[in-house]
Write a protein that holds these residues in place. Structure first.
Motif, mmCIF file in Angstrom:
data_model
loop_
_atom_site.group_PDB
_atom_site.id
_atom_site.type_symbol
_atom_site.label_atom_id
_atom_site.label_comp_id
_atom_site.label_asym_id
_atom_site.label_seq_id
_atom_site.Cartn_x
_atom_site.Cartn_y
_atom_site.Cartn_z
ATOM 1 N N LEU A 19 -4.943 17.430 -46.141
ATOM 2 C CA LEU A 19 -6.165 16.920 -46.770
ATOM 3 C C LEU A 19 -5.849 16.234 -48.095
ATOM 4 C CD1 LEU A 19 -8.554 19.923 -46.036
ATOM 5 C CD2 LEU A 19 -8.847 17.583 -45.197
ATOM 6 N N LEU A 20 -4.963 16.827 -48.870
ATOM 7 C CA LEU A 20 -4.583 16.242 -50.149
ATOM 8 C C LEU A 20 -3.901 14.892 -49.951
ATOM 9 C CD1 LEU A 20 -4.657 16.891 -53.178
ATOM 10 C CD2 LEU A 20 -2.421 17.979 -52.915
ATOM 11 N N ARG A 21 -3.012 14.816 -48.978
ATOM 12 C CA ARG A 21 -2.312 13.563 -48.695
ATOM 13 C C ARG A 21 -3.280 12.495 -48.189
ATOM 14 N NH1 ARG A 21 1.254 15.729 -46.044
ATOM 15 N NH2 ARG A 21 0.390 15.510 -43.939
ATOM 16 N N ALA A 22 -4.192 12.890 -47.299
ATOM 17 C CA ALA A 22 -5.166 11.937 -46.756
ATOM 18 C C ALA A 22 -6.103 11.433 -47.841
ATOM 19 C CB ALA A 22 -5.962 12.606 -45.633
ATOM 20 N N ALA A 23 -6.554 12.328 -48.719
ATOM 21 C CA ALA A 23 -7.452 11.922 -49.800
ATOM 22 C C ALA A 23 -6.755 10.959 -50.751
ATOM 23 C CB ALA A 23 -7.942 13.151 -50.556
ATOM 24 N N THR A 24 -5.515 11.230 -51.069
ATOM 25 C CA THR A 24 -4.756 10.339 -51.955
ATOM 26 C C THR A 24 -4.680 8.941 -51.361
ATOM 27 O OG1 THR A 24 -3.416 12.204 -52.744
ATOM 28 C CG2 THR A 24 -2.532 9.982 -53.101
ATOM 29 N N LEU A 50 -12.992 22.042 -44.056
ATOM 30 C CA LEU A 50 -11.937 22.743 -44.790
ATOM 31 C C LEU A 50 -11.799 22.232 -46.224
ATOM 32 C CD1 LEU A 50 -9.169 23.038 -42.048
ATOM 33 C CD2 LEU A 50 -10.657 24.854 -42.941
ATOM 34 N N ILE A 51 -12.349 21.051 -46.515
ATOM 35 C CA ILE A 51 -12.315 20.557 -47.895
ATOM 36 C C ILE A 51 -13.059 21.530 -48.814
ATOM 37 C CG2 ILE A 51 -13.174 18.740 -49.439
ATOM 38 C CD1 ILE A 51 -12.563 16.733 -47.218
ATOM 39 N N ALA A 52 -14.214 21.993 -48.359
ATOM 40 C CA ALA A 52 -14.982 22.951 -49.164
ATOM 41 C C ALA A 52 -14.216 24.260 -49.327
ATOM 42 C CB ALA A 52 -16.339 23.206 -48.517
ATOM 43 N N ARG A 53 -13.515 24.688 -48.283
ATOM 44 C CA ARG A 53 -12.780 25.952 -48.358
ATOM 45 C C ARG A 53 -11.591 25.857 -49.310
ATOM 46 N NH1 ARG A 53 -10.590 28.422 -42.832
ATOM 47 N NH2 ARG A 53 -12.861 28.509 -42.507
ATOM 48 N N HIS A 54 -10.846 24.755 -49.215
ATOM 49 C CA HIS A 54 -9.612 24.653 -49.991
ATOM 50 C C HIS A 54 -9.810 24.088 -51.398
ATOM 51 C CE1 HIS A 54 -7.042 25.859 -46.734
ATOM 52 N NE2 HIS A 54 -7.444 24.877 -45.954
ATOM 53 N N PHE A 55 -10.830 23.233 -51.576
ATOM 54 C CA PHE A 55 -10.983 22.548 -52.860
ATOM 55 C C PHE A 55 -12.347 22.768 -53.512
ATOM 56 C CE2 PHE A 55 -8.000 20.152 -50.218
ATOM 57 C CZ PHE A 55 -6.881 20.162 -51.037
ATOM 58 N N GLY A 56 -13.371 22.988 -52.726
ATOM 59 C CA GLY A 56 -14.706 23.207 -53.268
ATOM 60 C C GLY A 56 -15.639 22.037 -53.084
ATOM 61 N N SER A 57 -15.150 20.815 -53.312
ATOM 62 C CA SER A 57 -15.979 19.625 -53.176
ATOM 63 C C SER A 57 -15.083 18.402 -53.206
ATOM 64 C CB SER A 57 -17.009 19.547 -54.311
ATOM 65 O OG SER A 57 -16.358 19.299 -55.554
ATOM 66 N N LYS A 58 -15.668 17.254 -52.928
ATOM 67 C CA LYS A 58 -14.928 15.994 -52.987
ATOM 68 C C LYS A 58 -14.456 15.699 -54.413
ATOM 69 C CE LYS A 58 -15.719 11.031 -52.256
ATOM 70 N NZ LYS A 58 -16.741 10.025 -51.894
ATOM 71 N N VAL A 65 -5.988 15.647 -56.516
ATOM 72 C CA VAL A 65 -5.187 14.452 -56.246
ATOM 73 C C VAL A 65 -4.501 13.990 -57.529
ATOM 74 C CG1 VAL A 65 -5.332 11.976 -55.706
ATOM 75 C CG2 VAL A 65 -6.449 13.655 -54.221
ATOM 76 N N LEU A 66 -5.242 13.941 -58.619
ATOM 77 C CA LEU A 66 -4.651 13.555 -59.908
ATOM 78 C C LEU A 66 -3.524 14.496 -60.300
ATOM 79 C CD1 LEU A 66 -7.542 12.543 -62.337
ATOM 80 C CD2 LEU A 66 -5.815 11.070 -61.314
ATOM 81 N N ARG A 67 -3.753 15.792 -60.132
ATOM 82 C CA ARG A 67 -2.743 16.773 -60.516
ATOM 83 C C ARG A 67 -1.496 16.616 -59.651
ATOM 84 N NH1 ARG A 67 -5.751 21.113 -60.342
ATOM 85 N NH2 ARG A 67 -6.254 21.017 -62.540
ATOM 86 N N ALA A 68 -1.686 16.369 -58.366
ATOM 87 C CA ALA A 68 -0.545 16.202 -57.469
ATOM 88 C C ALA A 68 0.237 14.937 -57.799
ATOM 89 C CB ALA A 68 -1.027 16.161 -56.021
#
Length: 216
Positions: A19-24, A50-58, A65-68
């Protein structure tokens, strides 16, 4: 034999990473606003819920994404031309992102508001505040807040449709004008030994009877 809990943990880590890679990728390709949660899930090959589960929101996903992308290393300040250009170019690609939006308007989600404000403070405000403090400026925090608010407003306004010349200008032109207005003043004030209490940027380097020719 692998324990079921271990398998679930590995699966969750893979889903989060995907999800992190796809969002980036999508934020860079389509911009933040034009990227939907469903598209991120489809690109990642996992359930978008799963975005809500792992991150909370968009919005919180964007902060991750910025942190990564940049890690926890403190960036240089916005009065350094390459840093200003980096921020401007990222905003051009991704549009009005949450970390700049929170500078001008509170976000509706409390968790996202707190996280994006913290990212704004750490990535944009703190480096400027530290610079002004090192240079011996009075009210370094206020100066940093004003400058970040001004730059954020300019970059967001490029997408508002309210300013024709600003919308038509290239990123290079916008960065050049911002550096002319703010960077030159900061350099002049620093070389003069800082500003006296009560003196504004516009007054640095100008006599009491004349306006600063570099802008308002």
């Amino acid at each position: 034999m692998t324990a079921p809990g271990t398998d679930r943990s590995r699966s969750a880590a893979r889903s989060r990473s995907a999800l992190l890679r796809a969002a980036t990728e999508l934020f860079s390709e389509r911009g933040y606003d034009r990227t939907t949660i469903r598209e991120i899930g489809e690109r990642a090959g996992v359930d978008a819920a799963l975005i809500a589960r792992h991150f909370g929101s968009k919005a919180l996903l964007y902060v991750e994404v910025l942190r990564a992308e940049h890690g926890d290393i403190a960036p240089v300040d916005l009065l350094t031309e390459p840093r200003l250009r980096e921020v401007a170019e990222r905003t051009e690609r991704r549009g009005p992102v949450p970390v700049l939006r929170v500078a001008v308007q509170p976000l509706s989600e409390a968790g996202a508001q707190d996280a994006t404000r913290a990212a704004l403070q750490a990535r944009l405000v703190a480096p400027l505040r530290d610079r002004f403090a090192r240079e011996g400026r009075d009210r370094p925090g206020l100066r940093a807040d004003i400058l970040v608010a001004a730059v954020s407003g300019v970059l967001l306004a490029r997408h508002s449709g309210a300013f024709d010349d600003l919308a038509d200008a290239s990123v290079d032109e916008v960065v050049d004008v911002l550096m002319e207005m703010y960077g030159a003043r900061a350099a002049g004030a620093a070389s003069a030994g800082g500003l006296a209490s009560g003196t504004t940027w516009a007054g640095a380097g100008a006599g009491p009877a004349g306006p600063d020719p570099s802008g308002p």
